[in-house]
Structures are given as structure tokens and as C-alpha cells.
Design a protein around this motif. Structure first.
Motif, mmCIF file in Angstrom:
data_model
loop_
_atom_site.group_PDB
_atom_site.id
_atom_site.type_symbol
_atom_site.label_atom_id
_atom_site.label_comp_id
_atom_site.label_asym_id
_atom_site.label_seq_id
_atom_site.Cartn_x
_atom_site.Cartn_y
_atom_site.Cartn_z
ATOM 1 N N ALA A 277 36.014 25.364 46.889
ATOM 2 C CA ALA A 277 36.810 24.542 46.461
ATOM 3 C C ALA A 277 38.492 24.751 47.491
ATOM 4 O O ALA A 277 39.730 23.614 48.251
ATOM 5 N N GLN A 278 38.397 26.465 47.039
ATOM 6 C CA GLN A 278 39.835 26.531 48.308
ATOM 7 C C GLN A 278 39.071 26.176 48.843
ATOM 8 O O GLN A 278 40.755 26.124 50.447
ATOM 9 N N TYR A 279 38.611 26.681 50.120
ATOM 10 C CA TYR A 279 38.498 26.461 51.839
ATOM 11 C C TYR A 279 38.963 25.166 51.984
ATOM 12 O O TYR A 279 39.896 24.810 52.315
ATOM 13 N N LEU A 280 38.050 23.861 51.381
ATOM 14 C CA LEU A 280 38.389 22.494 51.253
ATOM 15 C C LEU A 280 39.841 21.990 51.031
ATOM 16 O O LEU A 280 40.275 21.257 51.920
ATOM 17 N N ALA A 281 40.736 23.151 50.020
ATOM 18 C CA ALA A 281 42.360 22.241 49.889
ATOM 19 C C ALA A 281 42.362 22.849 50.943
ATOM 20 O O ALA A 281 44.130 22.818 51.012
ATOM 21 N N LEU A 282 42.326 23.981 51.469
ATOM 22 C CA LEU A 282 43.490 24.766 52.880
ATOM 23 C C LEU A 282 43.346 24.014 53.490
ATOM 24 O O LEU A 282 44.401 23.590 54.245
ATOM 25 N N ARG A 283 42.492 23.581 53.946
ATOM 26 C CA ARG A 283 41.968 22.083 55.335
ATOM 27 C C ARG A 283 42.748 20.966 54.371
ATOM 28 O O ARG A 283 43.103 19.890 55.261
ATOM 29 N N GLY A 284 43.236 20.476 53.318
ATOM 30 C CA GLY A 284 43.812 19.354 52.714
ATOM 31 C C GLY A 284 43.041 18.585 52.329
ATOM 32 O O GLY A 284 43.595 17.105 51.808
ATOM 33 N N TYR A 285 42.082 18.850 52.237
ATOM 34 C CA TYR A 285 41.417 17.665 51.190
ATOM 35 C C TYR A 285 41.305 17.988 49.810
ATOM 36 O O TYR A 285 41.973 18.613 48.947
ATOM 37 N N ARG A 286 41.611 15.815 49.589
ATOM 38 C CA ARG A 286 41.409 16.496 47.559
ATOM 39 C C ARG A 286 40.570 16.545 46.873
ATOM 40 O O ARG A 286 39.189 16.343 47.423
ATOM 41 N N VAL A 287 39.725 17.598 46.271
ATOM 42 C CA VAL A 287 38.874 18.289 45.441
ATOM 43 C C VAL A 287 39.180 18.766 44.645
ATOM 44 O O VAL A 287 40.031 18.733 43.697
ATOM 45 N N CYS A 288 38.211 18.222 43.342
ATOM 46 C CA CYS A 288 37.860 18.191 41.829
ATOM 47 C C CYS A 288 36.555 19.197 41.978
ATOM 48 O O CYS A 288 35.869 18.885 42.673
#
Length: 399
Positions: A130-141
Motif C-alpha cells: 500500500a505504501q509503495y503504491l502511495a509513494l508512486r502516486g496511486y490512490r489506495v484503499c
């Protein structure tokens, strides 16, 4: 029969549980104050921000000078730039048009980190991914479906204090006559772009209620979570689910709701055997679910080797066997065993949250490289589900 051992009573169990809860409470109070909660202290210099945004340092400076971007904050003591927060980096991405998510007419991918066995790194993988994807700029739930609530704790909530089972978890949604929209349970975390639906021990009660209702209303039980996710899907790019490590009613609901599965599997004899049994159970379970509620296809099902220790010949041998048995299903990236993950988890943190001197060690760099490799491979699989990314993937030589 007489015995020298004293009987263990229910009161003894209660005292044992109280002592354990006190220890966990002290740990949580030490890691994040109950009043302030957790915060994200990550800061990125202009070079790193430029790499994250996909634009040059020069363009960022020019945009700041022209007023398209706000001037970065400065350290009052040194007068130097304090660095950009993740929220500021995402604002840059929005200004430059480099946010990486799906097109508006495409659906968020629902990915379950699925295993029926505990101790395989399921929650650890969920939080770091989740945090990797958030660092890349994705909106994560992140949806914590496990009553143990490990993922909830890592994201800064005390399940026993900060989470009400009747208001904050999936439990009221699973009850007859409950809310029709999962939005009531969403919480914005201290991570920009990550929202959480938390869990606590009360969620376990849903297992009994679902089991009792299954015989008379199987469609409601099996598809309730999928229908709930559809009410919030348009707010995110990726929805990660952390199900309980057991084949119960919630796990069945997760299987019905997921678009893709990621199966963590440590390379030792016991866990490999568990993975084999898990896949066999999955096959028969999905067949039963199809008869009860219709067939369910997945965009991808991948097995990830976790807790790999290359110094152990047995781990290497089982890994080679897994490569031979699952040539298409096994991920190329491997999440190796690392004291860095263990140390971070002991403080209810992740490796991605560490700052300062802790990030300069060779151990940290190696661990970060393992995590990034897993994240990149999963990100590529996600992007391949969105047609709007096909041209870019072709240009990158990835499709």
C-alpha cells in the motif's frame, strides 16, 4: 485423578488477557501517542522529487518561480529547503499531469493478499505494498478484514481504543439491514493517498452471523463485500484486502470480491505444504462458490516467495522447486527475510516510514530494494489491467 497442578480457570484467562493487553497498550503508547497519532515524516529533496514526478529539477524550479507550484518550506534554523512532503510531490504530479492512476472509465483493481495460514507475511506485505503504491502516486484503499487487526495497528489505530465495531469496521455492513455504502467506514490515514477500513476483534462476530445466514441467503453472504466495494471503487486506483488467515465466511467473501490474488508463500517445507493445500482448497472452494453465486475470474493470481533466507540451502531448494512447479504463477521478485522488516514491525512501523540514520545502513538499502522490486512487479500487473496504460507500457518495452 489427583494432580499437583492447579486448575486454570476462566479468571486466570482473563488476567492473562489483561496483562497481554497492557503490554500492547504500552507499546502503542510508546510508538504513537494516543493524543497525536502517527505522522509521516518523509521528506524528499528536489532531485528525488523530480524522479518521483517524472520531470526535471529545472522544470520544478521554473514552475515554483512562475507560481504554478508553491515555494517549498525552509528550515528556520538553517534557512535551507526542508524538502517536499509526499502530499507536495503528489501536487506536483497533478500540476505536471504525471499522476499514474487509471482512466476515469476504468475500474480500480481489487487485490487480495490471500492465504489461509498465519505467519506468512500477509499483513506485512499488505502494508508495504500500500505504501509503495502511495509513494508512486496511486490512490489506495486498504480494507482490513482480519479481526487480529495487525494492518490496522500498523496504520496508527489502536483496535481496542480507536475502532468501534458498530461504527468503524466491516461488521455493521455485513449485518442484515446495515449500511448500503462502505463510505461510512473509510478513514484517511496519515499517509497521503491511503484510506483504511479498520478492523478489531468484534469483526470475528461476523463469521458466526454469516455462517448462520449462509443456508438461507447465500447470495447475500457471498456478494455483500463485493457490492460494498463497488460503492467506493471510483474513489481509488487500487483496493487492497487483508483477509483472515482461515477459510471462513469473510475469506469466502474476499475471494468473491477480489479481482486478483497475491499469495505469500515462505520457502520452507511446512509453509510450502500449506501453500499446496491452500491451492487445492482454493480450487474446490472456488468451484463451490461458482455453483452458489456464479463463476468468478481473476485478472491474475500470483505466488510471492516471502521470508526467503538465501543462506539456507533448504530455502534455495524449495524456491527452485517452486520455480519449476509454478513457472508462470511465481513472481520473479522475492521478499527476502530481513531484520529491517522485523525491527520496523516491532515498533508498528514499516520500512518505508523510516527516516534519518536508520535509512543509511546497507541492511536498510537491501531491504528497501527487495520491497521495491515486489512493488514494481505488482504495479506492472495492475497497470496491465488498464487499457489506458497500454501505449505507455509498449513504449517502456513492458507489453
Amino acid at each position: 485423578m489427583e494432580t499437583v497442578l492447579l486448575p486454570v480457570t476462566m479468571q486466570d484467562f482473563e488476567r492473562l488477557a489483561d496483562r497481554s493487553a497492557a503490554v500492547i497498550g504500552r507499546l502503542r503508547d510508546r510508538v504513537f501517542g494516543r493524543e497525536t497519532g502517527k505522522t509521516l515524516d518523509l521528506r524528499f529533496n528536489v532531485r528525488t522529487a523530480a524522479e518521483m514526478v517524472g520531470r526535471s529539477e529545472k522544470l520544478i524550479r521554473e514552475a515554483e518561480a512562475a507560481g504554478r507550484l508553491p515555494e517549498p518550506a525552509t528550515n528556520p534554523e538553517s534557512g535551507r529547503r526542508a524538502g517536499y512532503s509526499l502530499a507536495e510531490v503528489n501536487h506536483m504530479r497533478a500540476v505536471f499531469g504525471t499522476l499514474p492512476g487509471r482512466a476515469e472509465n476504468e475500474r480500480a483493481l481489487v487485490l487480495s493478499i490471500q492465504s489461509f495460514k498465519g505467519g506468512v507475511g500477509k499483513s506485512t506485505l499488505t502494508c508495504h505494498l500500500a505504501q509503495y503504491l502511495a509513494l508512486r502516486g496511486y490512490r489506495v484503499c486498504v480494507i482490513d478484514c482480519d479481526s487480529q487487526a495487525s494492518t490496522t495497528s500498523v496504520f496508527g489505530l489502536n483496535p481496542d481504543v480507536d475502532v468501534e465495531e458498530e461504527e468503524d469496521t466491516l461488521y455493521p455492513f455485513f449485518r442484515h439491514g446495515g449500511p448500503q455504502d462502505l463510505g461510512y467506514a473509510l478513514r484517511q490515514t496519515y499517509w497521503p493517498n491511503i484510506s483504511l477500513i479498520p478492523a478489531n476483534l468484534g469483526l470475528y462476530d461476523a463469521e458466526y452471523e454469516f455462517a448462520a445466514r449462509m443456508a438461507r441467503d447465500s447470495a447475500f453472504v457471498l456478494d455483500r463485500l463485493r457490492e460494498g466495494i463497488d460503492t467506493i471503487r471510483d474513489r481509488f486506483d487500487v483496493i487492497l484486502m487483508d483477509p483472515p488467515p482461515a477459510l471462513g465466511m469473510i475469506s469466502l467473501s474476499v475471494l468473491r470480491a477480489a479481482d486478483a490474488l497475491l499469495i505469500p508463500a515462505p520457502p520452507n517445507n511446512i509453509d510450502f505444504g500449506s501453500t499446496v493445500h491452500f491451492l487445492r482448497m482454493m480450487s474446490s472452494t472456488l468451484d463451490e462458490l461458482a455453483r452458489a453465486g456464479g463463476a468468478r475470474d481473476y485478472a491474475f493470481v500470483k505466488i510471492l516467495v516471502t521470508k526467503m533466507n538465501e543462506s539456507k540451502s533448504a530455502h534455495q531448494a524449495i524456491h527452485r522447486m517452486m520455480q519449476a512447479v509454478y513457472p508462470a504463477e511465481l513472481m520473479q521478485a522475492v521478499l527476502k527475510d530481513s531484520a529491517e522488516i522485523d525491527n520496523a514491525t516491532a515498533n508498528l512501523r514499516t520500512v518505508y516510514e523510516l527516516t534519518g540514520p536508520a535509512t543509511r545502513s546497507e541492511t536498510h538499502r537491501r531491504c528497501r530494494a527487495y520491497l521495491d522490486a515486489v512493488g514494481r512487479e505488482v504495479e506492472l500487473l495492475i497497470r496491465k489491467t488498464w487499457p489506458s496504460h497500454y501505449d505507455a507500457l509498449r513504449k517502456e518495452g513492458l507489453l
